[in-house]
Motif scaffolding. Structure first.
Motif, PDB file in Angstrom:
ATOM      1  N   ILE A   1       0.913  -1.209   0.032  1.00 43.76           N
ATOM      2  CA  ILE A   1       0.020   0.049  -0.099  1.00 43.76           C
ATOM      3  C   ILE A   1       0.956   1.223   0.021  1.00 43.76           C
ATOM      4  N   LEU A   2       0.906   1.914  -1.181  1.00 41.23           N
ATOM      5  CA  LEU A   2       2.025   2.806  -1.316  1.00 41.23           C
ATOM      6  C   LEU A   2       1.490   4.239  -1.490  1.00 41.23           C
ATOM      7  N   ASP A   3       1.927   5.223  -0.712  1.00 42.59           N
ATOM      8  CA  ASP A   3       1.657   6.431  -1.303  1.00 42.59           C
ATOM      9  C   ASP A   3       2.477   7.169  -2.273  1.00 42.59           C
ATOM     10  N   GLY A   4       1.773   7.842  -3.182  1.00 42.79           N
ATOM     11  CA  GLY A   4       2.168   8.333  -4.445  1.00 42.79           C
ATOM     12  C   GLY A   4       3.040   9.487  -4.464  1.00 42.79           C
ATOM     13  N   VAL A   5       3.049  10.350  -3.194  1.00 41.05           N
ATOM     14  CA  VAL A   5       3.561  11.463  -3.066  1.00 41.05           C
ATOM     15  C   VAL A   5       4.261  11.544  -1.588  1.00 41.05           C
ATOM     16  N   MET A   6       5.648  11.358  -1.694  1.00 43.80           N
ATOM     17  CA  MET A   6       6.353  11.217  -0.598  1.00 43.80           C
ATOM     18  C   MET A   6       7.604  11.828  -0.597  1.00 43.80           C
TER      19      MET A   6
ATOM     20  N   LEU B   1      -1.734   4.911  -3.060  1.00 43.94           N
ATOM     21  CA  LEU B   1      -2.553   5.734  -2.264  1.00 43.94           C
ATOM     22  C   LEU B   1      -2.191   6.939  -2.109  1.00 43.94           C
ATOM     23  N   THR B   2      -2.772   7.956  -2.856  1.00 41.50           N
ATOM     24  CA  THR B   2      -2.267   9.187  -3.170  1.00 41.50           C
ATOM     25  C   THR B   2      -3.129  10.387  -3.575  1.00 41.50           C
ATOM     26  N   GLY B   3      -2.753  11.664  -3.455  1.00 44.75           N
ATOM     27  CA  GLY B   3      -3.669  12.562  -3.793  1.00 44.75           C
ATOM     28  C   GLY B   3      -3.714  12.951  -5.337  1.00 44.75           C
ATOM     29  N   ARG B   4      -2.642  12.417  -6.052  1.00 46.59           N
ATOM     30  CA  ARG B   4      -2.625  12.567  -7.367  1.00 46.59           C
ATOM     31  C   ARG B   4      -3.978  12.491  -8.118  1.00 46.59           C
ATOM     32  N   LYS B   5      -4.552  13.239  -8.899  1.00 44.67           N
ATOM     33  CA  LYS B   5      -5.749  13.365  -9.550  1.00 44.67           C
ATOM     34  C   LYS B   5      -5.800  13.165 -11.087  1.00 44.67           C
TER      35      LYS B   5
ATOM     36  N   LEU C   1      -0.183   3.125 -13.293  1.00 43.44           N
ATOM     37  CA  LEU C   1      -0.992   2.133 -13.843  1.00 43.44           C
ATOM     38  C   LEU C   1       0.090   1.071 -14.905  1.00 43.44           C
ATOM     39  N   LYS C   2       0.764   2.115 -15.804  1.00 39.98           N
ATOM     40  CA  LYS C   2       1.640   1.661 -16.858  1.00 39.98           C
ATOM     41  C   LYS C   2       2.924   1.086 -16.096  1.00 39.98           C
ATOM     42  N   LEU C   3       3.272   1.610 -15.069  1.00 41.45           N
ATOM     43  CA  LEU C   3       4.457   0.922 -14.015  1.00 41.45           C
ATOM     44  C   LEU C   3       4.161  -0.319 -13.248  1.00 41.45           C
ATOM     45  N   GLY C   4       2.539  -0.572 -13.572  1.00 40.52           N
ATOM     46  CA  GLY C   4       2.435  -1.846 -12.944  1.00 40.52           C
ATOM     47  C   GLY C   4       1.621  -1.800 -11.504  1.00 40.52           C
ATOM     48  N   ALA C   5       1.059  -0.538 -11.163  1.00 39.63           N
ATOM     49  CA  ALA C   5       0.109  -0.702  -9.962  1.00 39.63           C
ATOM     50  C   ALA C   5      -1.198  -1.341 -10.339  1.00 39.63           C
ATOM     51  N   ASP C   6      -1.665  -2.163  -9.124  1.00 40.82           N
ATOM     52  CA  ASP C   6      -2.816  -2.689  -9.658  1.00 40.82           C
ATOM     53  C   ASP C   6      -4.008  -2.296  -9.206  1.00 40.82           C
ATOM     54  N   ASP C   7      -4.151  -1.225  -8.460  1.00 39.18           N
ATOM     55  CA  ASP C   7      -5.213  -0.561  -8.266  1.00 39.18           C
ATOM     56  C   ASP C   7      -4.731   1.107  -7.657  1.00 39.18           C
TER      57      ASP C   7
ATOM     58  N   ILE D   1     -12.470   4.954   5.179  1.00 40.04           N
ATOM     59  CA  ILE D   1     -11.683   3.769   5.714  1.00 40.04           C
ATOM     60  C   ILE D   1     -12.315   2.556   5.439  1.00 40.04           C
ATOM     61  N   THR D   2     -13.599   2.616   5.359  1.00 40.74           N
ATOM     62  CA  THR D   2     -14.316   1.429   5.154  1.00 40.74           C
ATOM     63  C   THR D   2     -14.478   0.881   3.939  1.00 40.74           C
ATOM     64  N   GLU D   3     -14.552   1.966   2.915  1.00 37.94           N
ATOM     65  CA  GLU D   3     -14.387   1.491   1.397  1.00 37.94           C
ATOM     66  C   GLU D   3     -12.966   0.909   1.171  1.00 37.94           C
ATOM     67  N   LEU D   4     -11.954   1.601   1.628  1.00 37.34           N
ATOM     68  CA  LEU D   4     -10.722   1.232   1.458  1.00 37.34           C
ATOM     69  C   LEU D   4     -10.369  -0.229   2.104  1.00 37.34           C
ATOM     70  N   GLN D   5     -10.870  -0.470   3.087  1.00 38.04           N
ATOM     71  CA  GLN D   5     -10.650  -1.918   3.950  1.00 38.04           C
ATOM     72  C   GLN D   5     -11.207  -2.888   2.677  1.00 38.04           C
ATOM     73  N   ALA D   6     -12.299  -2.738   2.311  1.00 34.81           N
ATOM     74  CA  ALA D   6     -13.078  -3.411   1.458  1.00 34.81           C
ATOM     75  C   ALA D   6     -12.328  -3.605   0.197  1.00 34.81           C
ATOM     76  N   ARG D   7     -11.704  -2.942  -0.292  1.00 36.30           N
ATOM     77  CA  ARG D   7     -11.037  -2.657  -1.700  1.00 36.30           C
ATOM     78  C   ARG D   7      -9.862  -3.454  -1.461  1.00 36.30           C
ATOM     79  N   ILE D   8      -9.245  -3.271  -0.360  1.00 36.36           N
ATOM     80  CA  ILE D   8      -7.809  -3.996   0.051  1.00 36.36           C
ATOM     81  C   ILE D   8      -8.118  -5.358   0.100  1.00 36.36           C
ATOM     82  N   GLN D   9      -9.398  -5.726   0.530  1.00 37.06           N
ATOM     83  CA  GLN D   9      -9.588  -7.402   0.901  1.00 37.06           C
ATOM     84  C   GLN D   9      -9.953  -7.908  -0.392  1.00 37.06           C
ATOM     85  N   ARG D  10     -10.719  -7.128  -1.460  1.00 37.41           N
ATOM     86  CA  ARG D  10     -10.665  -7.870  -2.648  1.00 37.41           C
ATOM     87  C   ARG D  10      -9.547  -7.868  -3.407  1.00 37.41           C
ATOM     88  N   LEU D  11      -8.556  -7.150  -3.353  1.00 40.20           N
ATOM     89  CA  LEU D  11      -7.280  -7.204  -3.999  1.00 40.20           C
ATOM     90  C   LEU D  11      -6.517  -8.409  -3.447  1.00 40.20           C
TER      91      LEU D  11
END
Length: 538
Positions: A465-470, A496-500, A509-515, A523-533
C-alpha cells in the motif's frame, strides 16, 4: 475563522504525538502518565474550540485509562486503544461531505442512515458509531446538498441537527415533508436547545424523535435502532413497490428462502441477477427526479415483459433490480440478461426537448451450494455486478467462486509518510478478514526505509500500500524500482495518493500498480478494496 485555525492546530498536535510514539520511539514502552497527559490536554482544548466529537472520545478514553493506571503501553496495544481518536483525526483532516455510493458489494438488508450536522467531529463520531453497528451512513454539513441526496437515496432514517448555519433543521424537515409525504422515513432531530417550544416545533414539522446534545451514545444507538425497526415493520407490511409495481425486497427474501429449501430437498439450482441502471444519478441531476421515476417505471415494465413467465422481478432499492431465474444455470441467466440489455439500451427517452438512452450493468450468480444463505448468494451476484461496472458498465458478468489455498502467508507493507494514515492502515489490516491467508504486516515512513529493510527479499507474495507523493523517494519512483525487481510478478501494489490527473494515474498503472485510490478516502471502502485485491491474489 480563528476557531478553525485552533482546531487544525489541535489536530496537528495529535499527529505529532502519534508520530513520536510510533515512528521516533518504535521499540520503547509508553508510560501511563504520558498517555494521560496527552488525552487530558485534548479534552481540555476540544470543548473550548467546539469539537464535540473529540471531547466525547477523549473523555471516554480517559475513563478507560483509569482502569490501567501505572501500565506501560506496548505499541500495538496503544495503537488499538487510541484507534478511535486517530481515526477521528484522519477523518476530520480529510473530511468532505459524503455522497453515498453503492460501490461496495451489498450485504443484504443493510439500513442507510443520513446525518446532517455542521459539527464535523460530532458528525464523524456518529457516523463511526452507526457504522460499527453494521449500518451504512452518509453525512452532510450543507443543507441544500443534503436535501438533494435525501431525494436521490431515500435513506431508512434521517438524523438532523436543528442548529444549522444557513438553513435550520425545521426548514429542512418542512421541505422534506412536502415532497415526500407518501413515504415513511423516520426523522430524528438532535439539538442543544431542549426547551419546550423547540421540541414541539420539531414534532410538528414531522420529527419522530428528539435527542438532546450532548449525546449519550448508547442511548442514541438504541433510539436509532428503534426507528429502524419501525421502518422495517412498515416496509414488511407491503410486498409491491409503490413506484414500479414489481415485488419489493421483502418478498425477495421470502422467495429466496423458498428456493433454497427446494434446492436442499431436490437439488434444483437457480440463478440470481442484480441489474443496476448506469449513471442514473446523472439522469436525476440533468432532468429531475420525476424523469428518473419515469425511467425506473419503464425499466421495471420492460423487465416484466422481457423475462420468462417463471422469472420473478423485484426492485431491490433505488435504481437496482433483482431477477430470480428458477431452474436456470448462470450461463442461461446471463444470456437472458444480455438480451434484455440489448433491447432496453435501444429504448428512447425524451425529456425537455432532448432524447437519451439508458443501459444497465448486471451480475449473475447460480446458487449451487446447500451451505449458502440468501445473503451469500446476493453478495456474490453483487460482486459480479461490481466487475461489470469496473469493465465499463453496460455489460453482464457471472460470479465465479475462488477457493483460497490453505496456510498462505502474504507480506503486506504500508509505505506512507503520514503517521496517522500508517497507524490507521496497520490497524485496518490487523482486523481484515482474509480467510486462510495470514498477513505479515510492516509499515515504513518512506521508500528508502522500505528498501533498507530488504522487505522484498522475504519469501512469498507481497502486497504494497504505497503513497504516491512522499519526500526522500517519490511513490512513483518506489513503484518503478519494485516492478523492476526479480520477484516483481509476486508483488501487487495499491497506490494511495492525492494525485488526480489522468497522466499520473496512467503512469502509475503503466508502471504496474494494480489499483489506485485518491485521498481523502473512506476507511471502510478502502478496507473492502484491500480485501478484494488480496483475495484476487490467491
Amino acid at each position: 475563522m480563528a476557531l478553525e485555525k485552533y482546531q487544525h492546530l489541535l489536530f496537528e498536535k495529535i499527529k505529532q504525538q502519534i508520530s513520536s510514539w510510533f515512528d521516533d520511539r518504535p521499540d520503547e514502552l509508553v508510560d501511563h502518565a504520558e498517555v494521560y497527559q496527552f488525552l487530558h490536554s485534548i479534552k481540555g482544548t476540544s470543548g473550548t474550540i467546539h469539537l464535540g466529537g473529540l471531547l466525547f472520545v477523549s473523555s471516554k478514553l480517559l475513563d478507560r485509562l483509569e482502569a490501567n493506571e501505572g501500565l506501560k503501553w506496548q505499541k500495538d496495544d496503544l495503537r488499538e486503544f487510541l484507534f478511535e481518536l486517530i481515526s477521528l483525526s484522519y477523518e476530520y483532516e480529510h473530511f468532505k461531505e459524503s455522497d453515498y455510493k453503492k460501490n461496495e458489494p451489498c450485504c443484504g438488508d443493510v439500513p442507510l442512515i443520513q446525518i446532517i450536522d455542521d459539527d464535523v467531529t460530532m458528525l464523524i463520531l456518529l457516523k463511526e458509531a452507526l457504522e460499527d453497528k453494521g449500518w451504512m451512513v452518509m453525512t452532510n454539513t450543507e443543507p441544500d446538498k443534503a436535501v438533494s441526496l435525501y431525494y436521490d437515496l431515500q435513506p431508512d432514517c434521517l438524523v438532523i441537527d436543528v442548529d444549522l448555519p444557513s438553513k435550520n433543521g425545521f426548514q429542512l424537515l418542512e421541505s422534506i415533508q412536502l415532497h415526500n409525504h407518501k413515504q415513511f422515513i423516520p426523522k430524528v432531530v438532535i439539538s442543544s436547545q431542549i426547551d419546550r417550544i423547540t421540541r414541539m416545533n420539531a414534532y410538528e414539522m414531522g420529527a419522530d424523535d428528539f435527542i438532546e446534545k450532548p449525546i449519550d451514545m448508547e442511548e442514541f444507538l438504541v433510539r436509532i435502532n428503534r426507528q429502524l425497526q419501525r421502518k422495517q415493520i412498515f416496509d414488511q407490511s407491503v410486498l409491491i413497490d409503490e413506484l414500479t409495481q414489481v415485488y419489493n425486497r421483502r418478498f425477495l427474501s421470502d422467495q429466496m428462502e423458498r428456493y433454497l429449501k427446494d434446492f436442499e430437498r431436490t437439488g434444483t439450482s437457480f440463478s440470481v441477477g442484480i441489474l443496476d441502471l448506469d449513471y442514473f444519478k446523472k439522469i436525476n441531476d440533468t432532468y429531475g427526479h420525476l424523469t428518473g421515476d419515469k425511467v425506473l417505471e419503464a425499466f421495471a415494465l420492460f423487465l416484466k415483459e422481457q423475462t420468462r413467465s417463471t422469472d420473478i422481478v423485484f426492485r431491490y432499492g433505488g435504481e437496482e433490480f433483482v431477477v430470480l431465474f428458477p431452474r436456470t444455470n448462470d450461463q442461461e441467466a446471463a444470456e437472458v440478461a444480455k438480451r434484455i440489455l440489448e433491447g432496453f439500451s435501444k429504448v428512447e427517452f425524451k425529456e425537455q426537448g432532448q432524447s437519451f438512452h439508458v443501459s444497465f450493468s448486471a451480475g449473475i450468480y447460480m446458487a449451487n451450494n446447500s451451505t449458502e444463505g440468501s445473503l451469500d448468494i446476493l453478495k456474490k451476484a453483487d460482486q459480479a455486478l461490481y466487475e461489470a461496472k469496473e469493465k465499463g458498465r453496460a455489460c453482464v458478468e457471472s460470479a465465479n467462486e475462488a477457493m483460497l489455498p490453505a496456510n498462505k502467508i502474504l507480506n503486506v507493507s504500508v509505505i506512507d509518510d503520514d503517521a496517522i494514515i500508517r497507524t490507521l492502515l496497520v490497524r485496518v489490516l490487523q482486523n481484515i478478514d482474509t480467510d486462510k491467508v495470514l498477513l505479515n504486516i510492516e509499515s515504513y515512513e518512506n521508500g528508502e526505509k522500505f528498501f533498507e529493510a530488504a522487505r522484498l527479499e522475504e519469501e512469498g507474495k507481497h502486497f504494497l500500500i504505497l503513497d504516491g507523493v512522499m519526500p526522500v523517494m517519490d511513490g512513483i519512483e518506489v513503484l518503478g524500482k519494485v516492478k523492476s525487481a526479480e520477484n516483481a510478478s509476486q508483488v501487487n501494489v495499491l497506490m494511495l495518493t492525492g494525485r488526480k490527473t489522468e497522466y499520473d494515474i496512467a503512469r502509475a498503472l503503466k508502471l504496474g500498480a494494480d489499483d489506485y485510490v485518491t485521498k481523502p478516502f473512506s476507511i471502510t471502502e478502502l478496507q473492502a478494496r484491500i480485501q478484494r485485491l488480496i483475495q484476487r491474489m490467491f
